[in-house]
Design a protein around this motif. Structure first.
Motif, PDB file in Angstrom:
ATOM      1  N   HIS A 104     -15.941   9.280 -10.995  1.00  0.00           N
ATOM      2  CA  HIS A 104     -17.376   9.428 -10.703  1.00  0.00           C
ATOM      3  C   HIS A 104     -18.242   9.050 -11.915  1.00  0.00           C
ATOM      4  N   THR A 132     -20.769  14.876  -7.361  1.00  0.00           N
ATOM      5  CA  THR A 132     -21.620  14.009  -6.547  1.00  0.00           C
ATOM      6  C   THR A 132     -23.060  14.504  -6.494  1.00  0.00           C
ATOM      7  N   SER A 133     -23.275  15.731  -6.866  1.00  0.00           N
ATOM      8  CA  SER A 133     -24.610  16.328  -6.797  1.00  0.00           C
ATOM      9  C   SER A 133     -25.512  15.799  -7.910  1.00  0.00           C
ATOM     10  N   GLU A 151     -25.924   5.163 -10.138  1.00  0.00           N
ATOM     11  CA  GLU A 151     -26.167   5.870  -8.885  1.00  0.00           C
ATOM     12  C   GLU A 151     -24.840   6.485  -8.422  1.00  0.00           C
ATOM     13  N   ARG A 154     -22.652   9.736  -2.975  1.00  0.00           N
ATOM     14  CA  ARG A 154     -22.760  10.992  -2.248  1.00  0.00           C
ATOM     15  C   ARG A 154     -21.434  11.207  -1.506  1.00  0.00           C
ATOM     16  N   CYS A 175     -15.818  21.920  -1.076  1.00  0.00           N
ATOM     17  CA  CYS A 175     -16.956  21.901  -1.989  1.00  0.00           C
ATOM     18  C   CYS A 175     -17.032  23.278  -2.661  1.00  0.00           C
TER      19      CYS A 175
END
Length: 196
Positions: A104, A132-133, A151, A154, A175
């Protein structure tokens, strides 16, 4: 982030990953973004891998990992400086790939996912922990300017890309609430399996 608090986060994520994807008993495993080697040790001891190859972009992290993992020896652990978007391993080499929060951070994360798929054997597993947040990623530009321009994917986009690459996650993801509370664990952990 490579520190003792993050190491605790990796152990926490490993519990989720094992629950979602099981062990890799006797398997040949790759860890991407190994840092100082905490994940490699988890993969050997908790997941039962027979051998782990691991890479990191930072030569200093590889040196630290070598010191941490010296007791395992070269038949169990091989470390190298490398780039997740250009893996040196051949096609269908590994039974599993682990990503404790590295991909990520890669601007070309889609290419990294394609490389993961390429090196996984048919039926192989991809264990991942991602942030991802946008809220959890707020401090990233303080670490390096490049993160400010990146970027992040998500969760839905990540799942779509994994499926497109032939890595099926289905309901094998979670999550964890600890992510929101601490920021030391990814907010998306999961396990995908190569379907083709």
């Amino acid at each position: 982030m490579n520190n003792a608090i993050r190491a605790l986060g990796q152990h926490y994520a490993a519990r989720w990953l094992e629950r979602l994807g099981g062990r890799v008993e006797g398997g040949r495993v790759l860890e991407v973004g190994c840092g100082r080697g905490v994940g490699v040790k988890i993969i050997l001891e908790r997941f039962g891998a027979a051998e782990v190859e691991a890479l990191d972009l930072d030569p200093k992290m590889i040196e630290r990992a070598q010191r941490r993992l010296a007791p395992f020896g070269p038949n169990q652990v091989r470390l190298s400086v490398g780039d997740i978007t250009s893996l040196k391993a051949g096609n269908a080499t590994f039974d599993a790939v682990f990503d404790f929060g590295a991909i990520h951070l890669e601007p070309n994360w889609r290419k990294a996912v394609a490389e993961v798929r390429r090196v996984l054997k048919p039926g192989g597993k991809f264990f991942f922990e991602w942030v991802t947040s946008g809220i959890l990623r707020l401090p990233y530009p303080l670490v390096t300017e490049a993160f400010g321009r990146m970027e992040p994917p998500r969760p839905a986009l990540l799942m779509q890309e994994l499926e497109r690459q032939g890595i099926r996650v289905g309901k094998s993801f979670a999550c964890p609430r600890l992510a929101v509370l601490t920021g030391f664990v990814g907010d998306l952990v999961g396990v995908g399996r190569v379907t083709s």
